[in-house]
Design an enzyme around this catalytic site. Sequence first.
Site, mmCIF file in Angstrom:
data_model
loop_
_atom_site.group_PDB
_atom_site.id
_atom_site.type_symbol
_atom_site.label_atom_id
_atom_site.label_comp_id
_atom_site.label_asym_id
_atom_site.label_seq_id
_atom_site.Cartn_x
_atom_site.Cartn_y
_atom_site.Cartn_z
ATOM 1 N N GLY A 158 44.751 29.092 54.222
ATOM 2 C CA GLY A 158 43.438 29.245 53.580
ATOM 3 C C GLY A 158 43.485 29.081 52.066
ATOM 4 O O GLY A 158 44.508 29.312 51.428
ATOM 5 N N VAL A 208 41.981 30.828 49.750
ATOM 6 C CA VAL A 208 42.159 32.068 48.978
ATOM 7 C C VAL A 208 43.287 32.923 49.551
ATOM 8 O O VAL A 208 43.377 34.124 49.298
ATOM 9 C CB VAL A 208 40.848 32.891 48.899
ATOM 10 C CG1 VAL A 208 39.877 32.250 47.926
ATOM 11 C CG2 VAL A 208 40.214 33.073 50.266
ATOM 12 N N CYS A 209 44.147 32.265 50.308
ATOM 13 C CA CYS A 209 45.269 32.962 50.941
ATOM 14 C C CYS A 209 46.479 32.983 50.014
ATOM 15 O O CYS A 209 46.800 31.972 49.390
ATOM 16 C CB CYS A 209 45.611 32.209 52.220
ATOM 17 S SG CYS A 209 47.228 32.608 52.818
ATOM 18 N N ILE A 210 47.139 34.135 49.954
ATOM 19 C CA ILE A 210 48.415 34.175 49.231
ATOM 20 C C ILE A 210 49.535 34.701 50.134
ATOM 21 O O ILE A 210 50.613 35.037 49.662
ATOM 22 C CB ILE A 210 48.305 34.997 47.921
ATOM 23 C CG1 ILE A 210 47.711 36.377 48.189
ATOM 24 C CG2 ILE A 210 47.475 34.254 46.884
ATOM 25 C CD1 ILE A 210 47.724 37.298 46.962
#
EC number: 1.7.1.7
Length: 327
Positions: free
Chosen positions: A172, A174-176
């Site tokens: 994603g 906004v995935c970290i």
Amino acid sequence: MDNVFDYEDIQLIPAKCIVESRSECDTSVTLGGHTFKLPVVPANMQTIIDESLAVKLAENGYFYIMHRFNPETRIDFIKDMQGRGLIASISVGVKNEEYSFIEELAAANLVPDFMTIDIAHGHSNAVIRMIQHIKKHLPTSFVIAGNVGTPEAVRELENAGADATKVGIGPGKVCITKIKTGFGTGGWQLAALRWCAKAATKPIIADGGIRTHGDIAKSVRFGASMVMIGSLFAGHEESPGETIEIDGKTVKEYFGSASEFQKGERKNVEGKKMYVEHKGSVKDTLIEMQQDLQSSISYAGGNKLDAIRNVDYVIVKNSIFNGDKVY
Ligand SMILES: NC(=O)C1=CN([C@@H]2O[C@H](COP(=O)(O)OP(=O)(O)OC[C@H]3O[C@@H](n4cnc5c(N)ncnc54)[C@H](OP(=O)(O)O)[C@@H]3O)[C@@H](O)[C@H]2O)C=CC1
Ligand SMILES: Nc1nc2c(ncn2[C@@H]2O[C@H](COP(=O)(O)O)[C@@H](O)[C@H]2O)c(=O)[nH]1
């Protein structure tokens, strides 16, 4: 695993056109006994969907999945949607209170058409137990379980009773997760989708990493029945994220469901926030997605979505943009 690639590394190969106009191409898909205009669902995230967008999507023949971050509103939401003759599609977690929520629904004879178990690491006994609990109390609800990234996980969740699985750990926008844990399908989501789809006997929803409308066709080619999208749906008039001005530009927030902005604390944070340029109405984006997918179907040499599933492809590592931007 051999042949690892992602969306930007693939081009689908055109086949002879059989339609006179792209408008003849049918983008609809059936999931859980319901037919939707597009194989696309906005992500079940707080800055992507809310009740009023859910109503608009359902009224206009699109699939939606309501997020689970205002749990106390879910019963009224189901009643409201079904009272309007619309599908009720909600999300649940796996904590203790979710077990009693399912029992409460069953006791009130409130049966959501779709229930999505929305967990970061879906290959777990917690998710298996929740699938079994839902199937015991609400056997006719269509259960989507995830997220996973391996064939073993798909098989286990299907065997537990899931009607569909959701594939995507960490691709994603906004995935970290990939950075903070070192795990996931980020950078090879399309190959992971293909890997999982080979094991699946039920529909797969590809979740995360879609950056262009062409990626929807690529997901279908590699085994997705439906595609979940966050960032491309963020920033619209109807998007629930806060609207602000930065340097004279109107932008809207888009944050991860595992970000501190969602959680209200900095504990096990695996998501971040970004600002997305204001994009106008979701309706216009959906129309453009449909037109682009109709065009994809025509290039696939068919007039239905299934035509895309059989096309050939080439791997052109990191080169499809060739320095270009979409607009
Ligand atoms: N698709 C993706 O790549 C990802 C999506 N997300 C999204 O973030 C939101 C929050 O997800 P999630 O944290 O699962 O939900 P919750 O915060 O509701 O956690 C659910 C339960 O799972 C436990 N849990 C969470 N992660 C793990 C893990 N890696 N191993 C073992 N147990 C775990 C939690 O306990 P505890 O917190 O104590 O460990 C908790 O008991 C969801 O909406 C999810 O979709 C988050 C990360 C990745
Ligand atoms: N690792 C995390 N993944 C998250 C978080 N919140 C949501 N998600 C996942 O991203 C997709 C949307 O991806 P996009 O590329 O289309 O923007 C969403 O459906 C979730 O699966 C998070 O905080 N961390």
